[in-house]
Write an enzyme that holds these catalytic residues in place. Structure first.
Site, PDB file in Angstrom:
ATOM      1  N   GLU A 165      -5.903  -3.724   0.065  1.00  0.00           N
ATOM      2  CA  GLU A 165      -6.200  -4.832   0.984  1.00  0.00           C
ATOM      3  C   GLU A 165      -7.416  -5.647   0.560  1.00  0.00           C
ATOM      4  OE1 GLU A 165      -5.311  -1.807   1.824  1.00  0.00           O
ATOM      5  OE2 GLU A 165      -4.213  -1.730   3.719  1.00  0.00           O
ATOM      6  N   THR A 215       0.873  -1.184   0.000  1.00  0.00           N
ATOM      7  CA  THR A 215       0.000   0.000   0.000  1.00  0.00           C
ATOM      8  C   THR A 215       0.902   1.223   0.000  1.00  0.00           C
ATOM      9  OG1 THR A 215      -0.028   0.108   2.389  1.00  0.00           O
ATOM     10  CG2 THR A 215      -1.792  -1.121   1.359  1.00  0.00           C
ATOM     11  N   LYS A 238     -12.866  17.498  12.035  1.00  0.00           N
ATOM     12  CA  LYS A 238     -13.584  17.407  13.311  1.00  0.00           C
ATOM     13  C   LYS A 238     -13.794  18.818  13.849  1.00  0.00           C
ATOM     14  CE  LYS A 238     -11.709  12.930  13.588  1.00  0.00           C
ATOM     15  NZ  LYS A 238     -10.617  12.743  12.665  1.00  0.00           N
ATOM     16  N   TRP A 275     -18.654  16.092  12.630  1.00  0.00           N
ATOM     17  CA  TRP A 275     -17.727  15.661  11.587  1.00  0.00           C
ATOM     18  C   TRP A 275     -18.158  16.282  10.260  1.00  0.00           C
ATOM     19  CZ3 TRP A 275     -16.242   9.753  11.918  1.00  0.00           C
ATOM     20  CH2 TRP A 275     -15.508   9.554  13.100  1.00  0.00           C
TER      21      TRP A 275
HETATM   22  P1  AMP Z   1      -5.448   2.094  -2.226  1.00  0.00           P
HETATM   23  O1  AMP Z   1      -5.206   0.959  -1.301  1.00  0.00           O
HETATM   24  O2  AMP Z   1      -4.223   2.894  -2.514  1.00  0.00           O
HETATM   25  O3  AMP Z   1      -6.134   1.632  -3.461  1.00  0.00           O
HETATM   26  O4  AMP Z   1      -6.423   3.103  -1.505  1.00  0.00           O
HETATM   27  C1  AMP Z   1      -7.676   2.678  -1.036  1.00  0.00           C
HETATM   28  C2  AMP Z   1      -8.455   3.867  -0.563  1.00  0.00           C
HETATM   29  O5  AMP Z   1      -8.802   4.707  -1.654  1.00  0.00           O
HETATM   30  C3  AMP Z   1      -9.774   3.515   0.065  1.00  0.00           C
HETATM   31  O6  AMP Z   1      -9.661   3.099   1.408  1.00  0.00           O
HETATM   32  C4  AMP Z   1     -10.553   4.808  -0.072  1.00  0.00           C
HETATM   33  O7  AMP Z   1     -10.194   5.727   0.941  1.00  0.00           O
HETATM   34  C5  AMP Z   1     -10.044   5.338  -1.393  1.00  0.00           C
HETATM   35  N1  AMP Z   1     -11.007   5.003  -2.444  1.00  0.00           N
HETATM   36  C6  AMP Z   1     -10.995   3.975  -3.289  1.00  0.00           C
HETATM   37  N2  AMP Z   1     -12.029   4.032  -4.144  1.00  0.00           N
HETATM   38  C7  AMP Z   1     -12.740   5.133  -3.808  1.00  0.00           C
HETATM   39  C8  AMP Z   1     -13.934   5.753  -4.302  1.00  0.00           C
HETATM   40  N3  AMP Z   1     -14.611   5.276  -5.348  1.00  0.00           N
HETATM   41  N4  AMP Z   1     -14.356   6.882  -3.695  1.00  0.00           N
HETATM   42  C9  AMP Z   1     -13.692   7.420  -2.639  1.00  0.00           C
HETATM   43  N5  AMP Z   1     -12.558   6.878  -2.150  1.00  0.00           N
HETATM   44  C10 AMP Z   1     -12.093   5.764  -2.716  1.00  0.00           C
END
Ligand code: AMP
Length: 542
Positions: free
Chosen positions: A331, A185, A440, A445
């Protein structure tokens, strides 16, 4: 009583064998650093994949070894996906856009044995040369004619490596829970963490991703994954495509280039493409400027960050294209939720449908989700209550690679995604924020995503980000940082008046600041960490 069915293992190599038999003539088209249009068939691809598997054996790579890739989306990267995992080794995709220190950390943490690197990424490895002590060899993804002069040790050329190998290879059989690929990640805080996928999780994810109400991928489609193959296995598209025999078009290093994407879509009659919102914003503005069209596209899948309504409406109104937003994470392999219109919603007016598209979608079978209060109590699916989004399922990670003490699961076995969400009675999930990005303000929120989406819907705003900044009374209040659309002018008052009819009064930003550009992470998302750093001394006007 046990059922009496065969216990055949779900193997990535099985996908290859099936596609070889059923769709040998389907095409794979790539843009690479050494060729603007490379084109071959599944049959030729799989022949070279078997040659690569033989080459890996000859190099001394063994089951379980991590084989790293630092590469764009193209046919050689695709061959690596299958040859490495098919040989019971672990295909470790690394994002070349990460900070060099992060790349070095990841290579060392994973103990990568070999690195396969794109021609354009060789300088990054050269800069890290003294930190690659555990790496036994580096393979440059090109042919002899394009081999760079480099001082890196133990370097070979990919085409030379595989050229003399046998075209036959017996894919080994092993347990379906064997690790197949590894992706770290990007981690906005602390070191990146490795998510280790298995053959079973990858195959189940591939089945689910092809379903009609998910990616809706069929053998008649031509799909272009603009999402990088180093980002959660290209959202599984390299696997799903072989499951159904879809033609694949890889845009190589030209992922953010509207002109190249439009040309590929027209020339190759692409029907489905997937990528992060920034890609679609770029393509949409290129199409507006150039007057060019992308009429073959049926569906764009978008995820990785919230998709503004303006993208959904822009593609709908000009091109009749459905934008399907999905949510997922490294994940979760990544598929978690995706937009599909419920049969009970089919008569909704277009604008109401667009509002549903702007949510993150409905759960895909294979993933269970819930929202929970800070005390861990499950919250109702009423579209109002919001809480920590938790998931579990066969393609959700249960731990991080070599971080045995850091279980990401709660005591009931749910994975806390770090996202805050609502779920409405129809099951549409809506991310209101990342836990750490929520503003916050006093006891309330405020969702940074809601504000950003509302700001970007203004035609004069190209991109917007909201961060919380210190406020003496409320402890935190929202600061909106915006990029103006080229050729337009807009001021703070105009933006605040635009927002006041779209968000609750208490959520209105206390200030609006205009910048030339916003920082992005290596996966194309707005880099809020960098923004917080950039505005760390910012104070709201009195
Ligand atoms: P990554 O592991 O780098 O793919 O990041 C995952 C994170 O990206 C998620 O936990 C979300 O916070 C954000 N994310 C993924 N898809 C979306 C979406 N369609 N809208 C808003 N946030 C998203």
């Amino acid at each position: 009583m046990r059922g009496l069915m065969m216990d055949t293992q779900l193997m990535i190599s099985g996908l290859l064998r099936s596609a070889d038999r059923n769709y040998p003539d389907r095409e794979i088209v790539s843009v690479t650093a050494d060729n603007p249009r490379h084109r071959y068939t599944y049959r030729e691809s799989f022949r070279r994949t078997r040659q690569l598997a033989n080459a890996l054996n000859r190099l001394g790579a063994e089951p379980g070894d991590r084989i790293a890739t630092l590469a764009w989306n193209d046919y050689r990267h695709f061959e690596l996906y299958y040859a490495v995992s098919g040989s019971a080794m672990v295909c470790h995709t690394i994002n070349p856009k990460l900070y060099p220190e992060q790349v070095a950390y990841i290579i060392q943490h994973a103990e990568d044995k070999f690195i396969f690197v794109d021609l354009l990424v060789v300088p990054l490895l050269e800069a890290l040369a003294d930190q690659l002590t555990g790496v036994e060899g580096i393979v440059v993804l090109t042919d002899e004619a394009h081999m760079p002069k480099t001082a890196l040790p133990n370097v070979v050329c990919y085409e030379t490596l595989i050229a003399a190998e046998f075209e036959q290879f017996e894919w080994p059989e092993f347990d379906e829970n064997t690790a197949s690929s590894l992706c770290y990640t990007s981690g906005t805080t602390g070191n990146p963490k490795g998510v280790l996928y298995s053959h079973r999780s990858t195959m189940l994810h591939a089945y689910a991703s092809c379903l009609p109400d998910v990616l809706g991928l069929s053998g008649h489609d031509t799909i272009m994954p603009i999402v990088p193959m180093f980002h959660v296995n290209g959202w599984g598209i390299p696997y799903g495509s072989l499951l159904v025999g879809a033609k694949i078009v890889f845009p190589g290093p030209k992922m953010g280039d509207g002109e190249t994407l439009q040309a590929l879509i027209e020339e190759e009659s692409i029907t489905i493409a997937s990528g992060v919102p920034t890609i679609w914003l770029g393509l949409l503005s290129y199409l507006k400027e150039s007057g060019k069209r992308i009429d073959s596209i049926k569906r764009l899948s978008v995820g990785g960050a919230a998709c503004p309504l303006s993208i959904i409406e822009g593609f709908r109104d000009e091109f009749g294209i459905t934008v399907c937003q999905g949510w997922g994470m490294t994940e979760t392999s990544p598929l978690g939720t995706v937009f599909s219109l419920k049969s009970s919603n089919k008569d909704l007016p277009a604008d109401e449908v667009a509002k549903l598209q702007a949510k993150q979608g409905r759960g895909v079978f294979g993933i269970e989700m819930k929202i929970a209060s800070p005390d861990g109590d499950e919250l109702p699916w009423d579209g109002v209550a919001f809480g920590a989004l938790k998931v579990r399922g066969s393609w959700v990670c249960s731990g991080y690679f070599r971080l045995d003490n850091a279980s990401p699961l709660d005591e009931d076995g749910w994975f806390d995604t770090g996202d805050v969400a609502t779920i409405d009675p129809d099951g549409y999930m809506q991310i209101t924020d990342r836990t750490k990005d929520v503003i916050k303000s006093g006891g309330e929120w405020i969702s940074s995503i809601d504000l950003e989406n509302a700001a970007v819907d203004n035609p004069k705003v190209a991109e917007a980000a909201v961060i919380g900044r210190y406020h003496p009374k409320w402890s935190e209040r929202p600061l909106l940082i915006a990029v103006k659309n080229a050729g337009t002018d807009v001021n703070k008052e105009e933006i605040l008046s635009w927002l006041s009819s779209r968000v609750a009064k208490m959520s209105l930003p206390n200030d609006v600041v205009f910048v030339d550009e916003l920082p992005h992470t290596a996966t194309g998302k707005i880099n809020k960490l960098a923004l917080r750093e950039q505005f760390k001394d910012y104070q709201f006007p009195d």
